[in-house]
Scaffold this motif. Structure first.
Motif, PDB file in Angstrom:
ATOM      1  N   LYS A 276      -4.188   2.386 -11.570  1.00 38.04           N
ATOM      2  CA  LYS A 276      -3.617   3.388 -10.695  1.00 38.04           C
ATOM      3  C   LYS A 276      -2.556   4.184 -11.380  1.00 38.04           C
ATOM      4  CE  LYS A 276      -1.294   3.988  -6.486  1.00 38.04           C
ATOM      5  NZ  LYS A 276      -0.789   3.395  -5.181  1.00 38.04           N
ATOM      6  N   LEU A 277      -1.807   3.470 -12.192  1.00 36.32           N
ATOM      7  CA  LEU A 277      -0.777   4.116 -13.109  1.00 36.32           C
ATOM      8  C   LEU A 277      -1.451   5.104 -14.164  1.00 36.32           C
ATOM      9  CD1 LEU A 277       2.424   4.398 -13.254  1.00 36.32           C
ATOM     10  CD2 LEU A 277       1.976   2.476 -15.301  1.00 36.32           C
ATOM     11  N   VAL A 278      -2.421   5.129 -14.751  1.00 35.60           N
ATOM     12  CA  VAL A 278      -3.371   5.785 -15.540  1.00 35.60           C
ATOM     13  C   VAL A 278      -3.576   7.095 -14.846  1.00 35.60           C
ATOM     14  CG1 VAL A 278      -5.005   6.045 -17.060  1.00 35.60           C
ATOM     15  CG2 VAL A 278      -3.928   3.773 -17.023  1.00 35.60           C
ATOM     16  N   ASP A 279      -4.129   6.894 -13.766  1.00 41.86           N
ATOM     17  CA  ASP A 279      -4.692   7.960 -12.950  1.00 41.86           C
ATOM     18  C   ASP A 279      -3.665   9.039 -12.697  1.00 41.86           C
ATOM     19  OD1 ASP A 279      -7.189   6.998 -13.182  1.00 41.86           O
ATOM     20  OD2 ASP A 279      -7.184   6.092 -11.405  1.00 41.86           O
ATOM     21  N   LYS A 303       7.093  10.634  -7.956  1.00 42.44           N
ATOM     22  CA  LYS A 303       7.725   9.561  -7.204  1.00 42.44           C
ATOM     23  C   LYS A 303       6.808   8.198  -7.136  1.00 42.44           C
ATOM     24  CE  LYS A 303       9.925   8.552  -2.621  1.00 42.44           C
ATOM     25  NZ  LYS A 303      10.472   8.958  -1.398  1.00 42.44           N
ATOM     26  N   GLN A 304       5.551   8.794  -7.033  1.00 40.97           N
ATOM     27  CA  GLN A 304       4.205   7.791  -6.671  1.00 40.97           C
ATOM     28  C   GLN A 304       4.318   7.001  -8.308  1.00 40.97           C
ATOM     29  OE1 GLN A 304       0.809   9.648  -5.953  1.00 40.97           O
ATOM     30  NE2 GLN A 304       1.450  10.472  -3.870  1.00 40.97           N
ATOM     31  N   ILE A 305       4.520   7.528  -9.305  1.00 41.31           N
ATOM     32  CA  ILE A 305       4.375   6.917 -10.588  1.00 41.31           C
ATOM     33  C   ILE A 305       5.409   5.697 -10.516  1.00 41.31           C
ATOM     34  CG2 ILE A 305       4.914   7.202 -12.908  1.00 41.31           C
ATOM     35  CD1 ILE A 305       3.530   9.823 -12.666  1.00 41.31           C
ATOM     36  N   GLU A 306       6.757   6.229 -10.110  1.00 39.12           N
ATOM     37  CA  GLU A 306       7.827   5.207 -10.256  1.00 39.12           C
ATOM     38  C   GLU A 306       7.725   4.009  -9.234  1.00 39.12           C
ATOM     39  OE1 GLU A 306      11.416   7.463  -9.195  1.00 39.12           O
ATOM     40  OE2 GLU A 306      11.446   8.498 -10.934  1.00 39.12           O
ATOM     41  N   GLU A 307       7.173   4.467  -7.964  1.00 42.51           N
ATOM     42  CA  GLU A 307       6.660   3.205  -7.140  1.00 42.51           C
ATOM     43  C   GLU A 307       5.777   2.186  -7.570  1.00 42.51           C
ATOM     44  OE1 GLU A 307       5.561   5.384  -3.538  1.00 42.51           O
ATOM     45  OE2 GLU A 307       7.472   5.855  -2.878  1.00 42.51           O
ATOM     46  N   GLN A 309       5.090   1.440 -10.952  1.00 44.49           N
ATOM     47  CA  GLN A 309       5.712   0.939 -11.657  1.00 44.49           C
ATOM     48  C   GLN A 309       6.733  -0.155 -11.165  1.00 44.49           C
ATOM     49  OE1 GLN A 309       8.009   3.873 -14.018  1.00 44.49           O
ATOM     50  NE2 GLN A 309       6.452   4.516 -15.570  1.00 44.49           N
ATOM     51  N   ASP A 310       7.272   0.167 -10.284  1.00 42.62           N
ATOM     52  CA  ASP A 310       8.196  -0.879  -9.509  1.00 42.62           C
ATOM     53  C   ASP A 310       7.295  -2.119  -8.795  1.00 42.62           C
ATOM     54  OD1 ASP A 310      10.461   0.436 -10.008  1.00 42.62           O
ATOM     55  OD2 ASP A 310      10.646   1.029  -7.865  1.00 42.62           O
ATOM     56  N   LEU A 311       6.021  -1.677  -8.430  1.00 40.91           N
ATOM     57  CA  LEU A 311       4.917  -2.588  -7.855  1.00 40.91           C
ATOM     58  C   LEU A 311       4.547  -3.522  -9.217  1.00 40.91           C
ATOM     59  CD1 LEU A 311       3.172  -0.609  -5.278  1.00 40.91           C
ATOM     60  CD2 LEU A 311       4.620  -2.466  -4.900  1.00 40.91           C
ATOM     61  N   LEU A 312       4.085  -2.895 -10.011  1.00 39.22           N
ATOM     62  CA  LEU A 312       3.787  -3.469 -11.479  1.00 39.22           C
ATOM     63  C   LEU A 312       4.604  -4.689 -11.606  1.00 39.22           C
ATOM     64  CD1 LEU A 312       1.530  -3.858 -13.643  1.00 39.22           C
ATOM     65  CD2 LEU A 312       2.733  -1.943 -14.828  1.00 39.22           C
ATOM     66  N   GLN A 313       6.098  -4.038 -11.932  1.00 40.49           N
ATOM     67  CA  GLN A 313       7.147  -4.965 -12.344  1.00 40.49           C
ATOM     68  C   GLN A 313       7.299  -6.255 -11.378  1.00 40.49           C
ATOM     69  OE1 GLN A 313      11.614  -3.855 -12.373  1.00 40.49           O
ATOM     70  NE2 GLN A 313      10.950  -3.876 -14.531  1.00 40.49           N
ATOM     71  N   LEU A 340      11.313  -8.260 -17.902  1.00 42.95           N
ATOM     72  CA  LEU A 340      11.148  -7.017 -18.069  1.00 42.95           C
ATOM     73  C   LEU A 340      10.548  -6.232 -19.544  1.00 42.95           C
ATOM     74  CD1 LEU A 340      15.073  -6.470 -17.528  1.00 42.95           C
ATOM     75  CD2 LEU A 340      13.323  -5.930 -15.952  1.00 42.95           C
ATOM     76  N   LYS A 341      10.362  -7.224 -20.520  1.00 42.39           N
ATOM     77  CA  LYS A 341       9.477  -6.638 -21.512  1.00 42.39           C
ATOM     78  C   LYS A 341       8.232  -6.745 -21.391  1.00 42.39           C
ATOM     79  CE  LYS A 341      13.019  -6.158 -24.439  1.00 42.39           C
ATOM     80  NZ  LYS A 341      13.174  -4.684 -24.666  1.00 42.39           N
ATOM     81  N   GLN A 342       7.689  -7.871 -20.607  1.00 42.61           N
ATOM     82  CA  GLN A 342       6.115  -7.709 -20.062  1.00 42.61           C
ATOM     83  C   GLN A 342       6.042  -6.524 -19.318  1.00 42.61           C
ATOM     84  OE1 GLN A 342       3.986  -9.455 -20.839  1.00 42.61           O
ATOM     85  NE2 GLN A 342       4.601 -11.438 -21.732  1.00 42.61           N
ATOM     86  N   ALA A 343       6.917  -6.308 -18.412  1.00 45.84           N
ATOM     87  CA  ALA A 343       6.595  -4.878 -17.419  1.00 45.84           C
ATOM     88  C   ALA A 343       6.788  -3.795 -18.351  1.00 45.84           C
ATOM     89  CB  ALA A 343       7.732  -5.030 -16.199  1.00 45.84           C
ATOM     90  N   GLU A 344       7.749  -3.511 -19.164  1.00 43.57           N
ATOM     91  CA  GLU A 344       7.486  -2.519 -20.234  1.00 43.57           C
ATOM     92  C   GLU A 344       6.310  -2.478 -20.878  1.00 43.57           C
ATOM     93  OE1 GLU A 344      10.073  -0.838 -24.039  1.00 43.57           O
ATOM     94  OE2 GLU A 344      10.879  -2.497 -22.844  1.00 43.57           O
ATOM     95  N   LEU A 345       5.650  -3.574 -21.533  1.00 38.88           N
ATOM     96  CA  LEU A 345       4.343  -3.584 -22.025  1.00 38.88           C
ATOM     97  C   LEU A 345       3.425  -2.913 -21.152  1.00 38.88           C
ATOM     98  CD1 LEU A 345       2.995  -4.297 -24.502  1.00 38.88           C
ATOM     99  CD2 LEU A 345       2.751  -6.497 -23.781  1.00 38.88           C
ATOM    100  N   GLN A 346       3.356  -3.408 -20.030  1.00 37.87           N
ATOM    101  CA  GLN A 346       2.177  -3.038 -19.218  1.00 37.87           C
ATOM    102  C   GLN A 346       2.080  -1.638 -18.779  1.00 37.87           C
ATOM    103  OE1 GLN A 346      -0.477  -4.986 -18.276  1.00 37.87           O
ATOM    104  NE2 GLN A 346       0.460  -6.643 -19.414  1.00 37.87           N
TER     105      GLN A 346
END
Length: 676
Positions: A276-279, A303-307, A309-313, A340-346
């Motif tokens: 979803k983040l890619v799209d 804003k959707q991208i930030e949300e 990313q938060d869900l992914l984290q 945090l590093k794992q979330a950044e990697l994703q």
């Protein structure tokens, strides 16, 4: 009615101690003596060597999203957690194993069969080593307790050296990791850029083409921009992987379970959120070509991208929390950094996919460029991408150098361990004092246990506590007697003893019933002694008294009054068998073989008929625990229970309670004298 559950008063407790003071003193002295012997001859001296470390507050603070803190169950990450983490690092299995190997500590356990290195690790961690923070400071105290003072100091100092080596190997400061990574990448990118520029120059000379068409030039700019972005993100991904590897190494050092990146990446929810983040990022790139940053559609998409990313984290935090069931508070900072590093990697991987997708759209347009220009196009595109990447790395390199320069070790040694000259254990004075206190408690416990388990009455106060509602007729003090000389109350100059018998006799005078039996729980508790003397005293008080010996288990009245042994109940005329001891005292005695009269109804009838002829009829009864005692208790009107101090068992309390309920109990007489 007795009451065994009556609360003890202070006076009762003092009386218990007074009766059993020797038990208390014996236990106290024995315990104290054992403590002294242990300290003098058996206790091995133990020496404690210690050192102190200063933990400085971490210079780089970690910004922890609320989603992460909620999932891993922490409220903040502060200097306190830094100290806890360092303590766990010092005690880590890896460090202890290195200490064992360095000092060859396995030799200390060579006498123990089948001892394994992990067993020695546990002995050191659980018994010898103590690592703790000094209260209200950022100082860590490392202590080793051992019988060898020199070895204790060596172990502390070597453990600090091993710990410092591990700290230098595991410096996970982002600037240091970043600097090391860029230092490896810069020479490679620089050389690749030179190679591309040389190849472009050669191509232009060979093909006589020195510039691209306007269309091709524009494509180069666009595609090179995305190539540069791709290279930058790829380098960031590699850098994140290096940092994750450093975090994993640190967690391994403290024996914590590691959650692999593959476990996180293959999680279905993580994959869905990353797609979803890619799209969303592709859509954002398309919008930015036609609209400004302030456009409502662009703002909404960001804003959707930030949300997302938060869900992914948050989802990554859930995966880690599910795999690690319990997280020690000392490791929360380590796991937070790891999450945090794992979330950044994703996020970086999703961004890379989006950039590559957009770049591929531009690459499709390259086919319209003449074939001869396409080669130059590719070379120019590669040159611009590598140039942009190289310049970006140079900028990051300068920033990393500044950060690394400020990244110093946050551990400082305040004091090293020195060889102790005095043992820390045992503290002889304290041990003896503890032994004394223990002796006091054991003495008290013994006194109360002895009192609680003692089956016999030991004091008048105890009897009163057992029988608070039963009438106490009196107490007979101890007296010296010889042979059968039991009539001591009047024959001897003993005013106190005589007065005690007289007080009981007076109370019996006011007893309306005439036939009074004297009994006890068992034999030889003073029935004959008391009944004989009371009968004698009553006769001296102008009372006509008949004393009957029905104690078939031990008939002794004839010996008390020195009556002829030929006199007995064998004569069926009981009046003939009577012995007239004085004008006011008649006695009916038994021989040891005279058991039959108890079942003779003539005797019972004769006793009932004699009531009118006497003021009091005193019966020396068999013990109540016998069948004969129960039989005689039916004949008499009232019963006086004899309790002999130090002999009568407390089981009598139920019997006296039954007599009280039936109304036959006249009272209790406490005997401290002869037991006949």
């Amino acid at each position: 009615m007795n009451n065994e559950n009556t609360e003890l008063s202070l006076a009762d407790i003092m009386n218990i101690f007074k009766r059993r003071i020797w038990w208390f003193l014996a236990i106290f002295l024995i315990t104290s003596f054992i403590s002294v012997i242990y300290v003098m001859f058996f206790a091995k001296p133990v020496y404690e060597a210690s050192a102190q470390l200063l933990v400085r507050t971490s210079q780089s603070s970690i910004s922890i999203p609320s989603a992460v803190t909620q999932l891993i169950g922490i409220s903040n990450v502060s200097g306190g957690s830094d100290i806890s983490t360092e303590i766990e690092l010092i005690k880590s299995r890896d460090n202890i194993e290195k200490l064992i190997e360095k000092l060859n500590l396995m030799e200390l356990f060579k006498d123990q069969k089948k001892i394994e290195p992990q067993d020695v690790v546990e002995v050191i961690r659980e018994k010898w080593l103590k690592v703790e923070s000094v209260k209200d400071t950022k100082i860590i105290k490392i202590s080793i307790e051992h019988e060898d003072p020199k070895l204790a100091a060596e172990m502390v100092n070597n453990l600090i050296d091993i710990y410092q080596e591990m700290r230098s190997e595991l410096t996970t400061n982002e600037s240091v990791v970043k600097l090391r990574f860029i230092e490896k990448q810069l020479p490679r990118i620089e050389q690749e850029l030179k190679d591309v520029e040389e190849e472009i120059k050669k191509f232009k000379e060979e093909n006589q083409i020195y510039s691209l068409s306007e269309q091709a030039d524009n494509l180069v700019k666009y595609i090179a921009q995305y190539d540069s972005k791709t290279n930058e993100i790829t380098l960031n991904i590699q850098q994140a992987e290096v940092e994750i590897k450093a975090a994993e190494d640190l967690l391994k050092k403290v024996d914590q379970k590691i959650i692999s990146s593959e476990t996180i990446s293959t999680n279905p929810v993580v994959q869905q959120l990353r797609s979803k983040l890619v799209d969303l990022q592709v859509q954002l790139s398309a919008l930015l070509q036609n609209y400004s940053e302030d456009d409502r559609r662009v703002v909404t998409l960001k804003k959707q991208i930030e949300e997302t990313q938060d869900l992914l984290q948050k989802e990554i935090s859930k995966v880690v929390s599910a795999e690690v069931q319990t997280v020690n508070p000392a490791y929360t900072q380590l796991y937070t950094n790891f999450i945090l590093k794992q979330a950044e990697l994703q996020v970086l991987q999703a961004t890379l996919s989006a950039v590559e997708k957009i770049r591929d759209e531009y690459l499709k347009k390259v086919s319209v460029i003449p074939a001869i220009e396409q080669k130059l196009f590719e070379l120019e595109r590669e040159r611009q991408a590598k140039q942009t990447t190289y310049l970006a790395l140079l900028s990051q390199y300068e920033e990393a150098k500044i950060g690394a320069a400020g990244s110093i070790d946050n551990i400082r040694i305040i004091s090293n361990a020195v060889v102790p000259n005095k043992p820390s254990k045992p503290n002889k004075r304290l041990t003896v004092a503890i032994g004394g206190v223990l002796g006091i408690f054991l003495g008290i416990l013994t006194v109360f246990l002895r009192d609680a388990t003692d089956k016999r009455f030991r004091s008048i106060d105890e009897i009163k506590r057992f029988f608070p509602n039963e009438p106490l007729l009196g107490k007979i003090s101890s007296a010296r007697v010889t042979g059968n000389d039991l009539l001591i109350s009047l024959q001897r100059d003993d005013e106190k003893l005589c007065d005690e018998f007289k007080q009981i006799a007076v109370k019996l005078l006011y007893e309306p019933e005439k036939i009074i039996g004297f009994t006890s729980l068992k034999k030889e508790e003073g029935k004959t002694y008391i009944s004989s003397n009371l009968s004698y005293i009553l006769s001296k008080m102008s009372q006509k008294v008949l004393l009957i010996d029905l104690n078939t288990h031990n008939p002794s009245i004839r010996r008390v009054f020195s009556i002829d042994e030929n006199s007995s109940l064998k004569n069926e005329d009981f009046n003939v068998s009577l012995v007239k001891f004085s004008d006011k005292l008649n006695i009916l005695t038994l021989q040891e073989e005279d058991n039959w009269p108890l079942s003779d109804q003539k005797l019972i009838k004769w006793i009932k008929d004699s009531v009118d002829s006497y003021d009091k009829i005193i019966v020396d009864m068999p013990p109540l625990c016998t069948a004969e005692g129960v039989f005689v208790s039916k004949i008499v009107d009232k019963i006086v229970a004899i309790i002999c101090i130090g002999k009568t068992e407390k089981i009598l309390s139920s019997t006296i309670e039954e007599l009280q309920i039936s109304g036959k109990l006249s009272g209790i007489v406490i005997n401290e004298g002869p037991r006949k």
